[in-house]
Design a protein around this motif. Structure first.
Motif, short mmCIF file in Angstrom:
data_model
loop_
_atom_site.label_atom_id
_atom_site.label_comp_id
_atom_site.label_asym_id
_atom_site.label_seq_id
_atom_site.Cartn_x
_atom_site.Cartn_y
_atom_site.Cartn_z
N GLN A 1 0.82 -1.21 0.00
CA GLN A 1 0.00 0.00 0.00
C GLN A 1 0.86 1.27 0.00
O GLN A 1 0.46 2.30 -0.54
N LEU B 1 1.32 3.69 -3.06
CA LEU B 1 0.32 4.64 -3.53
C LEU B 1 0.68 6.03 -3.02
O LEU B 1 0.62 6.29 -1.82
N TYR C 1 -6.59 5.94 -6.32
CA TYR C 1 -6.23 4.51 -6.35
C TYR C 1 -6.37 3.93 -7.75
O TYR C 1 -5.45 3.29 -8.27
N GLU C 2 -7.52 4.17 -8.40
CA GLU C 2 -7.76 3.60 -9.72
C GLU C 2 -6.79 4.14 -10.75
O GLU C 2 -6.32 3.42 -11.63
N HIS D 1 -3.76 5.26 -10.20
CA HIS D 1 -2.44 4.70 -9.94
C HIS D 1 -2.31 3.30 -10.56
O HIS D 1 -1.28 2.99 -11.19
N ILE D 2 -3.34 2.49 -10.42
CA ILE D 2 -3.30 1.14 -11.00
C ILE D 2 -3.18 1.23 -12.52
O ILE D 2 -2.37 0.52 -13.14
N PRO E 1 -2.02 -1.42 -5.23
CA PRO E 1 -1.66 -1.26 -3.82
C PRO E 1 -2.51 -2.18 -2.95
O PRO E 1 -3.73 -2.21 -3.08
N THR E 2 -1.85 -2.93 -2.09
CA THR E 2 -2.53 -4.01 -1.36
C THR E 2 -2.18 -3.96 0.12
O THR E 2 -1.01 -3.99 0.49
N ARG E 3 -3.22 -3.89 0.95
CA ARG E 3 -3.04 -3.88 2.40
C ARG E 3 -3.14 -5.30 2.94
O ARG E 3 -3.62 -6.21 2.26
N ASP F 1 -8.49 -6.55 0.78
CA ASP F 1 -7.54 -6.57 -0.32
C ASP F 1 -7.13 -7.98 -0.72
O ASP F 1 -6.75 -8.22 -1.88
N ASN G 1 -10.96 -0.99 -14.37
CA ASN G 1 -9.93 -0.01 -14.06
C ASN G 1 -9.79 1.02 -15.19
O ASN G 1 -9.64 2.22 -14.95
#
Length: 260
Positions: free
Chosen positions: A59, A62, A68-69, A71-72, A79-81, A86, A104
């Motif tokens: 995460q 980011l 968020y969208e 960035h992907i 980004p993954t928590r 997630d 996305n």
């Protein structure tokens, strides 16, 4: 995953019927996270990342203030928590990679046109609803007619035998997360799929091709209380289960008028 306030992946009941399509891949990954304390992004990346159009990242990648969208889309990194939410998002990416990439893409295009706003707008709102809480249902026409009319007694009691011909898969990762602790009011936003689809690979190809901005802005979904699905919750074997109007709500007059 043992941090205070975070539900551990060990809480997932992989025997739950709604997790059947996710169990073969998901259960060993959850067990690995639990046993090794590896970060969720690292486990997902090593298991499935190489065959996906994106990779999984911590995460912390980011940047502050970045959507968020967006960035992907820009980086190909998710980004993954270290949490259930997630983890399930990663599972959905693994099974529906082209659909998630299309979602996305549409989000990124809307952001590029409209910018980041307090309100997402109709298209981004619909995409987010499905991404977080969506499901796909292939079912005989009488079931769909009853569902759209919110005729719950007909849908779940009178037509109950027809559910043997239906195929339902939960897509929304937030919905999968919430169902770790099932509650009667939980509702999926269901999209009608082609009949006779019962394999994820077939769902994936159809759904990705069907995802068009103009149609999705109108939220072509139907609400479905998921614990009412026959065989998904022991209590619904009693027809009285569906008499709870706080959960199985009738179609409002304004909604009925709009359908005419």
């Amino acid at each position: 995953m043992a941090s205070v306030g975070i539900t551990p992946l060990s809480a997932i009941d992989w025997g739950a019927p709604w997790l059947e399509p996710w169990r073969v891949l998901g259960e060993p990954l959850a067990q690995r996270v639990t046993a090794t304390a590896e970060p969720v992004h690292a486990v997902l990346q090593s298991a499935v990342g190489a065959r996906l159009p994106v990779g999984f990242a911590p995460q912390s990648e980011l940047p502050a203030g970045t959507a968020y969208e967006q960035h992907i889309w820009d980086t190909g990194r998710v980004p993954t928590r270290d949490n259930l939410h997630d983890f399930f998002n990663g599972l959905v990416w693994s099974q529906f990679p082209q659909t998630k990439r299309r979602l996305n893409q549409l989000q990124a295009q809307a952001l590029a046109t409209q910018g980041v706003r307090a309100a997402r707008g109709p298209l981004r709102d619909a995409l987010t609803v499905f991404d977080e809480n969506g499901a796909l249902l292939s079912a005989p026409a009488p079931l769909w007619h009853a569902l759209r009319a919110r005729d719950w007694q007909r849908l779940f009691v009178t037509l109950r035998p027809l559910w043997a011909q239906a195929h339902l898969i939960l897509f929304g990762h937030a919905l999968l997360e919430k169902l770790v602790y099932p509650r009667k009011p939980m509702v999926a936003h269901v999209l009608q799929a082609q009949n006779a689809i019962n394999k994820i690979a077939t769902w994936e190809g159809w759904l990705c091709a069907a995802m068009e901005a103009d149609a999705w802005a109108d939220k072509p979904f139907a609400p479905l209380p998921v614990l009412g699905v026959p065989g998904w919750w022991p209590a619904n074997a009693d027809p009285g289960f569906y008499a709870d109007a706080q959960v199985f709500r009738p179609l409002r007059a304004t909604q009925a008028d709009a359908r005419r």
